[in-house]
Design a protein around this motif. Sequence first.
Motif, PDB file in Angstrom:
ATOM      1  N   ARG A 142     -13.624  13.096  11.795  1.00 19.70           N
ATOM      2  CA  ARG A 142     -13.574  12.094  13.190  1.00 19.70           C
ATOM      3  C   ARG A 142     -14.145  12.647  14.337  1.00 19.70           C
ATOM      4  NH1 ARG A 142     -12.167  10.904   8.835  1.00 19.70           N
ATOM      5  NH2 ARG A 142     -11.243   9.017   7.978  1.00 19.70           N
ATOM      6  N   SER A 143     -13.858  13.987  14.571  1.00 20.03           N
ATOM      7  CA  SER A 143     -14.321  14.561  15.925  1.00 20.03           C
ATOM      8  C   SER A 143     -15.893  14.664  15.854  1.00 20.03           C
ATOM      9  CB  SER A 143     -13.725  15.997  16.140  1.00 20.03           C
ATOM     10  OG  SER A 143     -12.378  15.856  16.348  1.00 20.03           O
ATOM     11  N   TYR A 144     -16.240  15.069  14.609  1.00 20.45           N
ATOM     12  CA  TYR A 144     -17.738  15.259  14.526  1.00 20.45           C
ATOM     13  C   TYR A 144     -18.583  13.862  14.417  1.00 20.45           C
ATOM     14  CZ  TYR A 144     -22.210  16.127  12.728  1.00 20.45           C
ATOM     15  OH  TYR A 144     -23.809  16.385  12.767  1.00 20.45           O
ATOM     16  N   ARG A 145     -17.735  12.719  13.801  1.00 21.40           N
ATOM     17  CA  ARG A 145     -18.725  11.598  13.777  1.00 21.40           C
ATOM     18  C   ARG A 145     -18.552  10.926  15.266  1.00 21.40           C
ATOM     19  NH1 ARG A 145     -15.885   8.890   8.280  1.00 21.40           N
ATOM     20  NH2 ARG A 145     -17.004  10.254   6.906  1.00 21.40           N
ATOM     21  N   ALA A 146     -17.714  11.277  15.949  1.00 25.02           N
ATOM     22  CA  ALA A 146     -17.439  10.821  17.374  1.00 25.02           C
ATOM     23  C   ALA A 146     -18.467  11.427  18.430  1.00 25.02           C
ATOM     24  CB  ALA A 146     -16.168  10.885  17.928  1.00 25.02           C
ATOM     25  N   THR A 147     -18.714  12.501  18.073  1.00 23.49           N
ATOM     26  CA  THR A 147     -19.337  13.432  19.154  1.00 23.49           C
ATOM     27  C   THR A 147     -20.742  13.952  18.477  1.00 23.49           C
ATOM     28  OG1 THR A 147     -18.672  15.654  18.276  1.00 23.49           O
ATOM     29  CG2 THR A 147     -17.345  14.306  20.176  1.00 23.49           C
ATOM     30  N   LYS A 148     -21.216  13.934  17.241  1.00 23.21           N
ATOM     31  CA  LYS A 148     -21.987  14.761  16.533  1.00 23.21           C
ATOM     32  C   LYS A 148     -22.436  15.988  17.266  1.00 23.21           C
ATOM     33  CE  LYS A 148     -23.382  10.896  13.990  1.00 23.21           C
ATOM     34  NZ  LYS A 148     -21.967  10.488  13.554  1.00 23.21           N
ATOM     35  N   ASP A 149     -21.417  16.572  17.746  1.00 27.01           N
ATOM     36  CA  ASP A 149     -21.472  18.149  18.200  1.00 27.01           C
ATOM     37  C   ASP A 149     -20.702  19.032  17.499  1.00 27.01           C
ATOM     38  OD1 ASP A 149     -21.387  20.544  19.650  1.00 27.01           O
ATOM     39  OD2 ASP A 149     -21.057  19.185  21.517  1.00 27.01           O
ATOM     40  N   ILE A 150     -21.101  19.548  16.325  1.00 25.65           N
ATOM     41  CA  ILE A 150     -20.505  20.598  15.628  1.00 25.65           C
ATOM     42  C   ILE A 150     -20.037  21.832  16.294  1.00 25.65           C
ATOM     43  CG2 ILE A 150     -22.359  21.958  14.657  1.00 25.65           C
ATOM     44  CD1 ILE A 150     -20.943  21.555  11.760  1.00 25.65           C
ATOM     45  N   ARG A 151     -20.827  22.149  17.438  1.00 25.93           N
ATOM     46  CA  ARG A 151     -20.234  23.359  18.177  1.00 25.93           C
ATOM     47  C   ARG A 151     -18.866  22.872  18.914  1.00 25.93           C
ATOM     48  NH1 ARG A 151     -22.436  28.310  17.869  1.00 25.93           N
ATOM     49  NH2 ARG A 151     -21.697  28.390  20.020  1.00 25.93           N
ATOM     50  N   GLY A 164     -20.701  26.975   9.957  1.00 26.60           N
ATOM     51  CA  GLY A 164     -20.601  26.633   8.622  1.00 26.60           C
ATOM     52  C   GLY A 164     -19.349  26.381   8.005  1.00 26.60           C
ATOM     53  N   ILE A 165     -18.408  26.985   8.350  1.00 22.22           N
ATOM     54  CA  ILE A 165     -16.993  26.817   8.233  1.00 22.22           C
ATOM     55  C   ILE A 165     -16.748  25.422   8.667  1.00 22.22           C
ATOM     56  CG2 ILE A 165     -14.666  27.705   8.187  1.00 22.22           C
ATOM     57  CD1 ILE A 165     -16.261  29.473   6.630  1.00 22.22           C
ATOM     58  N   THR A 166     -16.979  25.107   9.792  1.00 20.93           N
ATOM     59  CA  THR A 166     -16.565  23.790  10.374  1.00 20.93           C
ATOM     60  C   THR A 166     -17.044  22.673   9.390  1.00 20.93           C
ATOM     61  OG1 THR A 166     -16.385  24.875  12.565  1.00 20.93           O
ATOM     62  CG2 THR A 166     -16.789  22.247  12.388  1.00 20.93           C
ATOM     63  N   ALA A 167     -18.389  23.131   9.245  1.00 12.74           N
ATOM     64  CA  ALA A 167     -19.066  21.908   8.348  1.00 12.74           C
ATOM     65  C   ALA A 167     -18.442  21.532   6.981  1.00 12.74           C
ATOM     66  CB  ALA A 167     -20.474  22.319   7.925  1.00 12.74           C
ATOM     67  N   ARG A 168     -17.911  22.566   6.524  1.00 15.42           N
ATOM     68  CA  ARG A 168     -17.026  22.337   5.047  1.00 15.42           C
ATOM     69  C   ARG A 168     -16.029  21.466   5.297  1.00 15.42           C
ATOM     70  NH1 ARG A 168     -16.199  28.361   3.226  1.00 15.42           N
ATOM     71  NH2 ARG A 168     -18.321  29.103   3.478  1.00 15.42           N
ATOM     72  N   TYR A 169     -15.186  21.150   6.539  1.00 11.61           N
ATOM     73  CA  TYR A 169     -14.253  20.319   6.757  1.00 11.61           C
ATOM     74  C   TYR A 169     -14.604  19.008   6.833  1.00 11.61           C
ATOM     75  CZ  TYR A 169     -10.716  23.985   7.308  1.00 11.61           C
ATOM     76  OH  TYR A 169      -9.844  24.953   7.110  1.00 11.61           O
ATOM     77  N   ILE A 170     -15.893  18.701   7.276  1.00  9.18           N
ATOM     78  CA  ILE A 170     -16.417  17.359   7.632  1.00  9.18           C
ATOM     79  C   ILE A 170     -16.820  16.522   6.315  1.00  9.18           C
ATOM     80  CG2 ILE A 170     -18.178  16.205   8.869  1.00  9.18           C
ATOM     81  CD1 ILE A 170     -18.273  18.654  10.686  1.00  9.18           C
ATOM     82  N   GLU A 171     -16.155  15.456   6.296  1.00  7.50           N
ATOM     83  CA  GLU A 171     -16.777  14.444   5.029  1.00  7.50           C
ATOM     84  C   GLU A 171     -17.799  13.927   5.326  1.00  7.50           C
ATOM     85  OE1 GLU A 171     -13.258  11.777   3.900  1.00  7.50           O
ATOM     86  OE2 GLU A 171     -11.758  13.498   4.208  1.00  7.50           O
ATOM     87  N   ASP A 212     -20.226  10.772   4.850  1.00  7.49           N
ATOM     88  CA  ASP A 212     -20.076   9.335   4.742  1.00  7.49           C
ATOM     89  C   ASP A 212     -21.311   8.755   3.956  1.00  7.49           C
ATOM     90  OD1 ASP A 212     -20.187   6.649   5.311  1.00  7.49           O
ATOM     91  OD2 ASP A 212     -19.600   6.679   7.372  1.00  7.49           O
ATOM     92  N   GLU A 213     -20.874   7.960   2.954  1.00  4.74           N
ATOM     93  CA  GLU A 213     -22.075   7.379   2.174  1.00  4.74           C
ATOM     94  C   GLU A 213     -23.361   6.709   3.118  1.00  4.74           C
ATOM     95  OE1 GLU A 213     -24.245   7.398  -1.384  1.00  4.74           O
ATOM     96  OE2 GLU A 213     -22.069   8.258  -1.138  1.00  4.74           O
ATOM     97  N   ALA A 214     -22.819   6.045   3.866  1.00  9.19           N
ATOM     98  CA  ALA A 214     -23.935   5.566   5.017  1.00  9.19           C
ATOM     99  C   ALA A 214     -24.713   6.316   5.570  1.00  9.19           C
ATOM    100  CB  ALA A 214     -23.122   4.612   5.960  1.00  9.19           C
ATOM    101  N   GLN A 215     -24.221   7.794   6.110  1.00 12.23           N
ATOM    102  CA  GLN A 215     -24.808   8.806   6.599  1.00 12.23           C
ATOM    103  C   GLN A 215     -25.869   9.125   5.749  1.00 12.23           C
ATOM    104  OE1 GLN A 215     -21.364  11.103   7.693  1.00 12.23           O
ATOM    105  NE2 GLN A 215     -22.290  11.040   9.722  1.00 12.23           N
ATOM    106  N   VAL A 216     -25.482   9.343   4.427  1.00 16.39           N
ATOM    107  CA  VAL A 216     -26.525   9.908   3.363  1.00 16.39           C
ATOM    108  C   VAL A 216     -27.635   8.948   3.186  1.00 16.39           C
ATOM    109  CG1 VAL A 216     -26.485  10.458   0.677  1.00 16.39           C
ATOM    110  CG2 VAL A 216     -24.587  11.069   2.247  1.00 16.39           C
ATOM    111  N   HIS A 217     -27.406   7.732   2.992  1.00 17.54           N
ATOM    112  CA  HIS A 217     -28.426   6.594   2.990  1.00 17.54           C
ATOM    113  C   HIS A 217     -29.275   6.717   4.203  1.00 17.54           C
ATOM    114  CE1 HIS A 217     -27.475   5.120  -0.949  1.00 17.54           C
ATOM    115  NE2 HIS A 217     -26.325   5.253  -0.622  1.00 17.54           N
ATOM    116  N   ALA A 218     -28.812   6.893   5.413  1.00 13.55           N
ATOM    117  CA  ALA A 218     -29.283   6.682   6.566  1.00 13.55           C
ATOM    118  C   ALA A 218     -30.696   7.895   6.794  1.00 13.55           C
ATOM    119  CB  ALA A 218     -28.381   6.932   7.914  1.00 13.55           C
TER     120      ALA A 218
END
Length: 141
Positions: free
Chosen positions: A96-105, A117-124, A126-132
Amino acid sequence: WGRLGAYAGLRAIEIWRLHREHATSQRLHVVRGKGNKTRFVPTHRLIWDALKALPEGPISSKPSEHALANSFLIYCKRQGMTGMSLHRMRGWFATRSYRATKDIRAVQSNMGHSNPGITARYIELDEAQVHAVIEGLPTFG
């Protein structure tokens, strides 16, 4: 405890070590996170609402972080929330934090990771993002 996982991204051991005096309306002082690292995390209003009236001292009386995590699992099962855990709450926070900010740092900093890279593993994903990604490609010809 669930709020601390979901709205601050804290690990079970960080929740277990948290004392009321480590929390203000502005920030949580994670005194000894993983690797005994210290960090500050902004305090979400739902966390402050839950903590502000507590007395000084540990917020958990459980004998260990494992007992705390198990108590949370039992609570969730009794509430009909199967598959829920403090670790899943942490993943919810990351996603949710990443989707709200798009700021992985920023998410990385709040979660206390040394590597994005560890943080990225926690972020689910979204099928819509994959298609986008595909839909956003320019067309030639």
